[in-house]
Design an enzyme around this catalytic site. Structure first.
Site, PDB file in Angstrom:
ATOM      1  N   GLY A  17      -7.603  -7.005  -7.314  1.00  0.00           N
ATOM      2  CA  GLY A  17      -6.164  -6.953  -7.610  1.00  0.00           C
ATOM      3  C   GLY A  17      -5.555  -8.284  -7.195  1.00  0.00           C
ATOM      4  O   GLY A  17      -6.255  -9.290  -7.055  1.00  0.00           O
ATOM      5  N   HIS A  22      -3.651  -5.179  12.348  1.00  0.00           N
ATOM      6  CA  HIS A  22      -2.931  -5.005  11.079  1.00  0.00           C
ATOM      7  C   HIS A  22      -1.779  -6.011  10.948  1.00  0.00           C
ATOM      8  O   HIS A  22      -0.607  -5.628  10.845  1.00  0.00           O
ATOM      9  CB  HIS A  22      -2.411  -3.562  10.942  1.00  0.00           C
ATOM     10  CG  HIS A  22      -2.164  -3.165   9.516  1.00  0.00           C
ATOM     11  ND1 HIS A  22      -2.313  -1.883   9.060  1.00  0.00           N
ATOM     12  CD2 HIS A  22      -1.774  -3.892   8.432  1.00  0.00           C
ATOM     13  CE1 HIS A  22      -2.033  -1.829   7.761  1.00  0.00           C
ATOM     14  NE2 HIS A  22      -1.702  -3.039   7.362  1.00  0.00           N
ATOM     15  N   ILE A  23      -2.163  -7.288  10.944  1.00  0.00           N
ATOM     16  CA  ILE A  23      -1.137  -8.344  10.883  1.00  0.00           C
ATOM     17  C   ILE A  23      -1.315  -9.258   9.670  1.00  0.00           C
ATOM     18  O   ILE A  23      -0.781 -10.367   9.648  1.00  0.00           O
ATOM     19  CB  ILE A  23      -1.138  -9.208  12.178  1.00  0.00           C
ATOM     20  CG1 ILE A  23      -2.541  -9.773  12.470  1.00  0.00           C
ATOM     21  CG2 ILE A  23      -0.597  -8.414  13.355  1.00  0.00           C
ATOM     22  CD1 ILE A  23      -2.542 -10.876  13.529  1.00  0.00           C
ATOM     23  N   GLY A  80       0.853  -1.195   0.000  1.00  0.00           N
ATOM     24  CA  GLY A  80       0.000   0.000   0.000  1.00  0.00           C
ATOM     25  C   GLY A  80       0.885   1.241   0.000  1.00  0.00           C
ATOM     26  O   GLY A  80       1.969   1.235   0.594  1.00  0.00           O
ATOM     27  N   ARG A  92     -12.271  -0.630 -10.759  1.00  0.00           N
ATOM     28  CA  ARG A  92     -12.274   0.346 -11.856  1.00  0.00           C
ATOM     29  C   ARG A  92     -12.595  -0.302 -13.193  1.00  0.00           C
ATOM     30  O   ARG A  92     -13.127   0.309 -14.072  1.00  0.00           O
ATOM     31  CB  ARG A  92     -10.918   1.054 -11.927  1.00  0.00           C
ATOM     32  CG  ARG A  92     -10.820   2.245 -10.960  1.00  0.00           C
ATOM     33  CD  ARG A  92      -9.432   2.787 -10.959  1.00  0.00           C
ATOM     34  NE  ARG A  92      -8.482   1.711 -10.654  1.00  0.00           N
ATOM     35  CZ  ARG A  92      -7.195   1.725 -10.903  1.00  0.00           C
ATOM     36  NH1 ARG A  92      -6.651   2.762 -11.469  1.00  0.00           N
ATOM     37  NH2 ARG A  92      -6.410   0.712 -10.580  1.00  0.00           N
TER      38      ARG A  92
HETATM   39  C1  DGY Z   1       0.951  -3.241   3.124  1.00  0.00           C
HETATM   40  O1  DGY Z   1       2.049  -3.688   2.771  1.00  0.00           O
HETATM   41  O2  DGY Z   1       0.431  -2.262   2.595  1.00  0.00           O
HETATM   42  C2  DGY Z   1       0.247  -3.964   4.204  1.00  0.00           C
HETATM   43  O3  DGY Z   1      -0.788  -3.240   4.748  1.00  0.00           O
HETATM   44  C3  DGY Z   1       1.220  -4.422   5.266  1.00  0.00           C
HETATM   45  O4  DGY Z   1       0.655  -5.555   5.819  1.00  0.00           O
END
Ligand code: DGY
Length: 323
Positions: free
Chosen positions: A157, A290-291, A79, A180
């Site tokens: 994706g 967030h794991i 991200g 999209r």
């Molecule tokens: C990322 O790489 O964007 C993830 O959120 C990490 O786990």
């Protein structure tokens, strides 16, 4: 004199060992917590290369603080909503990220969260530990299964497709996806997949709504109360992408009012989520910190891709994992 490399966290052990052997003047934040902003702005001054995490905001202020010699930024994430990509590119700074390597780990955990929310895992674990486990009862803690159900994937994706592929063997009837554009190649690999360009239609038809898309200006807070109200009352909502895609207070309200059945979240706003957030206390919400990509293999690979990117840029070679 060696070029200066700033790394905002200690990396997983193999890559950390590799990093320490490199011909750089290494400036590295030594604590297992986000490098404070003022510390980062100071450290980055005069840096040639920066390895950052998703917790580090990469914006004009940081680029100014670094100075014009900054050649490469390697972000240890797929991200990139923490990066002002335009500003970085406008200065001809190489920008790297870590696609692909975290797809499997993230998709695995997305399935785990979907099952946990659908099968009321949190309530079951609490009931057992709290002494509420009485005699076997025909309808106690019943949840829902995937057989002949419709899964809605928001963002087909790499990760969305990997989630859809994992869910097909559970017997899903249909996989609708929104994004999209139509993805004909993904449709070949996910045989139940059909593109649904109308989000509201996808929401009203899906038994499971799974968010796998990037956080962009277009997707920010796209899940409002109104969207939850369009879902089935039995719907399970899962988000392993970014908390910012959801208007969180609206999700809380939808869960409290049983507008939807349950949610599984690996991402929230903010992170860390304060312990007094209703999301932690709702029986129909499973929250993980967030794991999704947190396996030893994946985190090591993410870090080593960052080092590969930095090494390539310093040799004036194209980045192997370029954003
Ligand atoms: C990322 O790489 O964007 C993830 O959120 C990490 O786990």
């Amino acid at each position: 004199m060696y070029p200066k490399l700033v790394v905002t966290r200690i990396l997983p052990p193999d890559t950390q060992a590799r990093l320490e052997e490199l011909p750089f003047e290494l400036v590295q934040w030594q604590q297992d917590s986000a490098m404070p902003r003022d510390e980062l702005l100071r450290a980055v001054k005069g840096a040639d290369a920066l390895i950052c995490l998703l917790t580090d905001k990469i914006d004009t202020e940081l680029l100014d603080a670094a100075g014009p010699q900054l050649k490469v930024i390697a972000s240890m994430a797929v991200g990139f909503d923490h990066i002002d990509v335009e500003a970085v590119k406008a200065r001809n700074i190489h920008l790297g990220y870590t696609p692909d390597c975290l797809t499997d780990a993230t998709a695995d955990l997305t399935v785990l969260l979907t099952l946990a929310a659908a099968r009321r895992m949190k309530e079951g674990m609490l009931a057992g530990a709290n002494g509420e486990w009485g005699t076997w009862r025909p309808t106690w803690l019943c949840g829902s299964q995937f057989t002949r159900k419709t899964v809605g994937i928001i963002g087909m994706g790499r990760i969305g497709e990997a989630v859809a592929r994992r869910l097909e063997p559970f017997g899903v009837k249909q996989t609708l996806y929104w994004g999209r554009q139509q993805k004909p190649d993904a449709e070949k690999r996910v045989v139940t997949a059909t593109f649904e360009p109308d989000l509201d239609t996808l929401l009203s038809k899906s038994d499971y709504v799974i968010v796998c898309c990037a956080l962009t200006p277009h997707t920010r807070e796209m899940f409002t109360y109104d969207k939850f109200a369009k879902m089935k009352k039995s719907a399970i909502f899962v988000n392993t992408a970014r908390g910012g895609i959801v208007k969180q207070d609206d999700l809380i309200r939808a869960l409290q009012e049983r507008q939807i059945k349950a949610a599984g979240l690996d991402v929230t706003t903010p992170e860390p989520l304060p312990t007094d957030s209703p999301l932690f206390h709702l029986p129909n919400c499973v929250v993980l910190p967030h794991i999704a990509s947190a396996t030893f293999e994946t985190r090591e690979r993410m870090a080593s891709m960052c080092v590969d990117n930095v090494e390539a840029a310093m040799k004036n070679e194209p980045l192997p994992f370029k954003l």
